[in-house]
Design a protein around this motif. Structure first.
Motif, PDB file in Angstrom:
ATOM      1  N   TRP A  44       0.850  -1.186   0.000  1.00 24.95           N
ATOM      2  CA  TRP A  44       0.000   0.000   0.000  1.00 24.95           C
ATOM      3  C   TRP A  44       0.881   1.229   0.000  1.00 24.95           C
ATOM      4  N   ALA A  45       0.263   2.380  -0.207  1.00 24.31           N
ATOM      5  CA  ALA A  45       1.021   3.626  -0.268  1.00 24.31           C
ATOM      6  C   ALA A  45       1.413   4.082   1.128  1.00 24.31           C
ATOM      7  N   GLU A  46       2.696   4.450   1.255  1.00 27.42           N
ATOM      8  CA  GLU A  46       3.156   5.085   2.495  1.00 27.42           C
ATOM      9  C   GLU A  46       4.082   6.220   2.124  1.00 27.42           C
ATOM     10  N   VAL A  47       4.003   7.303   2.874  1.00 24.24           N
ATOM     11  CA  VAL A  47       4.962   8.392   2.677  1.00 24.24           C
ATOM     12  C   VAL A  47       5.746   8.497   3.976  1.00 24.24           C
ATOM     13  N   ASN A  48       7.041   8.245   3.921  1.00 24.38           N
ATOM     14  CA  ASN A  48       7.912   8.236   5.110  1.00 24.38           C
ATOM     15  C   ASN A  48       7.337   7.397   6.241  1.00 24.38           C
ATOM     16  N   GLY A  49       6.891   6.196   5.918  1.00 24.13           N
ATOM     17  CA  GLY A  49       6.454   5.260   6.942  1.00 24.13           C
ATOM     18  C   GLY A  49       5.022   5.453   7.430  1.00 24.13           C
ATOM     19  N   THR A  50       4.309   6.424   6.890  1.00 24.70           N
ATOM     20  CA  THR A  50       2.924   6.652   7.341  1.00 24.70           C
ATOM     21  C   THR A  50       1.991   6.581   6.149  1.00 24.70           C
ATOM     22  N   ARG A  51       0.873   5.919   6.362  1.00 26.11           N
ATOM     23  CA  ARG A  51      -0.108   5.837   5.275  1.00 26.11           C
ATOM     24  C   ARG A  51      -0.962   7.099   5.278  1.00 26.11           C
ATOM     25  N   PRO A  52      -0.919   7.903   4.200  1.00 22.89           N
ATOM     26  CA  PRO A  52      -1.748   9.110   4.192  1.00 22.89           C
ATOM     27  C   PRO A  52      -3.227   8.737   4.086  1.00 22.89           C
ATOM     28  N   ASP A  53      -4.081   9.434   4.843  1.00 24.37           N
ATOM     29  CA  ASP A  53      -5.517   9.122   4.806  1.00 24.37           C
ATOM     30  C   ASP A  53      -6.068   9.153   3.389  1.00 24.37           C
TER      31      ASP A  53
END
Ligand code: FMN
Length: 449
Positions: free
Chosen positions: A62-71
């Motif tokens: 899934w998509a993550e930006v710097n280790g966090t999944r954006p809502d």
């Protein structure tokens, strides 16, 4: 001289695909991706129009930006939820008679033994209409967390892929001879002399024993591949029977197809044994202006913040953290290197604009039906292509436009064969051979008993 073009329909068992989000568009029906109706209608559309196969892409992770999944990845359905492509294709077997059915499957995450059985089952039940798109999974960093397996670097994933192939060839070609299953009520069910143990002891995989499934009509499903990095091409030239390349100019496509054919020749295969198919999209209008307005409505349906999340999903790179003028040359990834390398002469700002318009998918040909047909013929001719993988920008409306308005022109010009009721295996249909088996020169056929 343009070849008789093969056609595949690109689909995805999720609402959106290719890193874009078009589900809100009024004509998008794939937001109902979890209804059998959508798939039945799509398969019928493809089969009636004379497509050679329906292709289902797939991704783990899934998509993550710097280790966090954006809502926004969740609220716009960028990557999840999705259905298992092999199971969707199984549901389409009884609804079709001629259409090839191609599933994407990753060599990184699942043991070859269970995967081999699933593909053989599909090939048996469909009478030999199955293909497998071999992927090493570009979106590996989140996928390996989910599977609890170790991350493997980009090029090493192709080493692993090559070993995966050795195991599945043993299971598909060696374990059960073609006529091992006798099923004679007055004799034997299976001939013990024709059922063999396989043995594999490698760096990544171990498998010893009997194949769980008898030999399927094609033995090995038709092998598709799409890696565009040097390691990916090397692998594709060795194992691929049909290779997908991204969209591009005729010159760029010729570069890809020549490189892949050269790899095939290096492996003792003929250059034309590998069918090179370019991904394509088309926005068709009765006038050029109408087509352009239709294309603008696609971009308008999407939130720009999704573009950043989407690019990060493929590459791990957060483009919002760089200045728009940063040259892409300065960035590096261990995920999909192609998605960085293809923008080598561009800036971060250029990439954000391009990705917003069509993500990782093909840049659409926008124009009248004649303009689209002309462009396809020009690309096929100049790029030495064997066909196209048509990806609907708005499914299924874009496919219907293509089928109703562009395909008749391509048939009139003699570059696409008339619709035929004939049934055959996917390999015979796609490669134009008269055998359902891997070619003698293909490395997999060395395993055949
Ligand atoms: N990668 C996937 O993980 N799943 C897919 O369904 C998938 N479909 C593709 C379809 C097309 C038309 C193309 C051009 C590529 C596709 N890819 C898919 C990506 C490639 O298989 C490959 O993994 C990616 O390009 C990264 O490898 P590379 O760095 O060798 O190019």
């Amino acid at each position: 001289m343009v070849k008789q073009l093969r056609l595949g329909l690109f689909e995805n068992a999720q609402a959106n695909d290719s890193g874009t989000s078009t589900w809100r568009h009024p004509d998008n029906q794939r937001y109902l991706f979890d209804r059998l109706d959508y798939w039945g209608q799509t398969a019928k559309l493809a089969e009636d129009a004379g497509f050679d196969f329906l292709f289902l892409a797939d991704a783990w992770g899934w998509a993550e930006v710097n280790g966090t999944r954006p809502d926004i990845a969740t609220t716009e359905g960028l990557d999840l939820p999705r259905l298992d492509p092999a199971i969707v294709l199984a549901a389409l077997i009884p609804q079709t008679t001629r259409l090839g059915l191609v599933a994407t499957g990753s060599v990184l995450l699942e043991p070859p033994y269970s995967f081999a059985r699933r593909m053989a089952t599909l090939d048996i039940l469909s009478g030999g209409r199955i293909g497998w798109n071999i992927v090493t999974t570009g979106t590996a960093d989140t996928a390996v967390q989910a599977f609890g397996v170790d991350m493997v670097g980009h090029d090493e994933r192709y080493v692993m892929a090559d070993e995966f192939m050795q195991v599945v060839y043993k299971l598909w070609e060696e374990a059960w001879e073609r006529d091992a299953l006798v099923r004679d009520k007055n004799g034997v069910f299976a001939d013990a002399d024709k059922v063999h143990r396989i043995a594999h002891e490698g760096k990544y995989f171990r498998s010893h024993g009997y194949g769980n499934t008898q030999r399927s009509p094609q033995g090995t499903p038709v092998l598709f591949q799409a890696g565009a990095s040097p390691a990916g091409r090397e692998f594709g030239g060795k194992h691929g029977e049909a290779i997908f390349v991204g969209s591009g100019t005729a010159e760029q496509l010729l570069g890809h197809s020549s490189a892949i054919r050269a790899e095939a020749v290096k492996n003792g295969r003929r250059a034309d044994e590998v069918k090179v198919m370019s991904a394509m999209a088309a926005i068709v209008g009765s006038t050029e202006e109408e087509a352009k307005a239709k294309y603008a409505s696609v971009a308008d349906a999407q939130d720009p913040a999704l573009t950043v999340a989407s690019y990060a999903w493929f590459t791990g790179l957060d483009l919002s953290s760089f200045d728009r003028d940063t040259p892409m040359k300065e960035l590096h990834t261990e995920l999909s290197q192609t998605q960085v390398a293809r923008f080598a002469d561009k800036t971060v700002g250029n990439v954000l604009d391009d990705w917003h318009a069509h993500g990782v998918g093909a840049r659409p040909i926008v124009g009248t039906p004649e303009q689209v047909a002309d462009k396809m013929i020009e690309l096929a001719d100049g790029g030495d292509l064997d066909g196209f993988l048509f990806a609907p920008t708005i499914p299924p409306a874009s496919t219907k436009d293509f089928v109703e308005h562009v395909l008749p022109i391509l048939r009139e010009r003699g570059v696409v064969a008339p619709v035929s009721e004939e049934t055959s295996t996917l390999r015979e249909r796609l490669l134009g051979t008269d055998s359902p088996d891997l070619a003698e020169s293909h490395p997999g056929s060395a395993y055949r008993r």
